[in-house]
Design a protein around this motif. Structure first.
Motif, PDB file in Angstrom:
ATOM      1  N   THR A  42       0.844  -1.194   0.000  1.00 18.64           N
ATOM      2  CA  THR A  42       0.000   0.000   0.000  1.00 18.64           C
ATOM      3  C   THR A  42       0.874   1.237   0.000  1.00 18.64           C
ATOM      4  O   THR A  42       1.704   1.420   0.886  1.00 18.64           O
ATOM      5  CB  THR A  42      -0.912   0.051   1.233  1.00 18.64           C
ATOM      6  OG1 THR A  42      -1.759  -1.097   1.212  1.00 18.64           O
ATOM      7  CG2 THR A  42      -1.781   1.307   1.220  1.00 18.64           C
ATOM      8  N   ASP A 198      -7.826  -3.795   4.182  1.00 14.10           N
ATOM      9  CA  ASP A 198      -6.623  -4.465   4.671  1.00 14.10           C
ATOM     10  C   ASP A 198      -6.752  -5.987   4.544  1.00 14.10           C
ATOM     11  O   ASP A 198      -5.838  -6.673   4.080  1.00 14.10           O
ATOM     12  CB  ASP A 198      -6.417  -4.056   6.138  1.00 14.10           C
ATOM     13  CG  ASP A 198      -4.954  -4.075   6.525  1.00 14.10           C
ATOM     14  OD1 ASP A 198      -4.112  -3.846   5.638  1.00 14.10           O
ATOM     15  OD2 ASP A 198      -4.662  -4.334   7.709  1.00 14.10           O
ATOM     16  N   GLN A 201      -6.514  -7.081   0.966  1.00 14.99           N
ATOM     17  CA  GLN A 201      -5.134  -7.044   0.497  1.00 14.99           C
ATOM     18  C   GLN A 201      -4.397  -8.312   0.883  1.00 14.99           C
ATOM     19  O   GLN A 201      -3.711  -8.921   0.066  1.00 14.99           O
ATOM     20  CB  GLN A 201      -4.433  -5.819   1.097  1.00 14.99           C
ATOM     21  CG  GLN A 201      -2.978  -5.711   0.680  1.00 14.99           C
ATOM     22  CD  GLN A 201      -2.396  -4.392   1.083  1.00 14.99           C
ATOM     23  OE1 GLN A 201      -2.390  -4.048   2.269  1.00 14.99           O
ATOM     24  NE2 GLN A 201      -1.931  -3.634   0.124  1.00 14.99           N
ATOM     25  N   ILE A 221      -2.556   1.712   7.358  1.00 13.98           N
ATOM     26  CA  ILE A 221      -2.708   0.884   6.164  1.00 13.98           C
ATOM     27  C   ILE A 221      -1.496   0.954   5.230  1.00 13.98           C
ATOM     28  O   ILE A 221      -1.249   0.046   4.450  1.00 13.98           O
ATOM     29  CB  ILE A 221      -4.035   1.261   5.447  1.00 13.98           C
ATOM     30  CG1 ILE A 221      -4.455   0.164   4.482  1.00 13.98           C
ATOM     31  CG2 ILE A 221      -3.960   2.607   4.768  1.00 13.98           C
ATOM     32  CD1 ILE A 221      -5.894   0.260   4.036  1.00 13.98           C
ATOM     33  N   ASP A 223       2.365   1.051   3.662  1.00 14.03           N
ATOM     34  CA  ASP A 223       3.740   0.591   3.826  1.00 14.03           C
ATOM     35  C   ASP A 223       4.699   1.755   3.578  1.00 14.03           C
ATOM     36  O   ASP A 223       5.643   1.959   4.313  1.00 14.03           O
ATOM     37  CB  ASP A 223       4.035  -0.538   2.843  1.00 14.03           C
ATOM     38  CG  ASP A 223       3.105  -1.713   3.077  1.00 14.03           C
ATOM     39  OD1 ASP A 223       3.177  -2.280   4.178  1.00 14.03           O
ATOM     40  OD2 ASP A 223       2.296  -2.034   2.197  1.00 14.03           O
TER      41      ASP A 223
HETATM   42 MG    MG Z   1      -1.352  -3.259   4.308  1.00 17.78          MG
END
Ligand code: MG
Ligand code: SF4
Length: 321
Positions: A42, A198, A201, A221, A223
């Motif tokens: 993300t 989330d 994903q 959420i 990265d």
């Molecule tokens: Mg994530």
């Protein structure tokens, strides 16, 4: 190889005046944005409204045609693709819009909303298969398949956004551009939708470009996070590093507005001076200088270069060059 690589993306809108609509200037909505997103990652894209983040998202999908730059998806430049190839590519890159009310056709039942992308992309040959897939999608996003024949207005805001997410998932994408997907929702519903994204994903290995106007939404959420200001990226770093040690004065101001759970660790709120300048007439030098508490003389005339200050942590600011 990253799933998506964007290099020096630009979108300039002409400003037209007079009877013959002569072009008198350009709004530099996106002015040289670069980023990359890995499979399953993300990437949070953050900035005030008007900074160009939504235009960046739409340009990446070519929903609006970029003025310049490269958009490599799975290593191939989608700007060089013809319409048939682009249509196939669209299956892999979907968008979830901010406003679930406006983005769902009110005359369509939920089943029609979900089946439309399957029909566009020729995914199933029979109505029974499409119906089965639509039911499955409802379950995936936490809605009862028994409501497939209802209309969008019969659902709550959070449920409508779940339908918007299900529609994006209908074609099995690899990347979803989520353009402020929770900002139109009640705070109590926001975290449910974030948790759903989330979970999806993790299960489906999706990559997200998650667009938001404040850092609190993307905190858990993302990265990595990119901070945009006036059409440019001003800082890009792993999410943890941006929260623990934001480098750019604009990121510091955005972060100071994020509530912290521990009152002892309270940050001083940095109030930004003045309004966001018009992207048709960006300030000279560093575009943030009229509002920056740390501005020096050089900031008024020289555009700061993009520097990697620590591994994977980039910033454009004279304080670090
Ligand atoms: Mg994530
Ligand atoms: Fe502030 Fe100068 Fe850095 Fe721009 S370059 S953010 S004006 S210190």
């Amino acid at each position: 190889m990253p799933l998506l690589v964007v290099r020096d993306l630009k979108k300039h809108f002409p400003i037209k005046r007079g009877l013959i609509q002569r072009t008198v200037g350009h709004v530099r909505a996106v002015d040289g944005v670069s980023l990359s997103v890995d499979t399953g990652e993300t990437f949070g894209l953050v900035g005030e409204s008007g900074c160009g983040k939504s235009t960046t998202g739409r340009s990446i999908l070519r929903l609006i045609e970029p003025t310049a730059g490269e958009i490599l998806f799975e290593g191939r430049d989608i700007r060089k693709m013809g319409s048939a190839e682009m249509r196939r590519m669209r299956r892999k890159m979907q968008i979830v819009f901010q406003d679930p009310y406006a983005s769902l056709n009110p005359r369509y039942t939920v089943r029609q909303v979900l089946e439309e992308p399957m029909l566009i992309h020729n995914l199933f040959s029979t109505a029974a298969e499409r119906k089965k897939r639509a039911s499955q999608l409802m379950e995936i996003v936490g809605l009862s398949p028994s409501r497939l024949d209802r209309y969008p207005h019969e659902f709550s805001g959070g449920q409508r956004q779940r339908i918007g997410i299900a529609r994006a998932l209908a074609v099995d994408p690899k990347l979803i551009i989520a353009d402020e997907p929770v900002s139109a929702l009640d705070v109590s519903v926001q975290s449910q939708v974030l948790n759903l994204l989330d979970d999806l994903q993790k299960e489906l290995g999706l990559a997200y470009v998650f667009i938001a106007h404040d850092l609190s939404v993307v905190k858990h959420i993302s990265d990595r996070i990119g901070v945009m200001y006036l059409g440019r990226m001003v800082e890009l770093s792993p999410a943890d590093a941006l929260y623990s040690e934001p480098l750019h004065p604009y990121s510091q101001a955005l972060l100071s507005a994020v509530p912290v759970p521990d009152p002892e660790a309270k940050r001083d709120r940095i109030i930004l001076q003045g309004d966001l300048p018009s992207p048709s007439k960006p300030p000279t030098g560093c575009p943030f200088h009229p509002r920056c508490k740390d501005a020096k003389d050089i900031c008024k005339t020289v555009v700061p270069t993009w520097e990697e200050i620590r591994p994977d942590h980039f910033v454009a600011c004279h304080l670090y060059s």
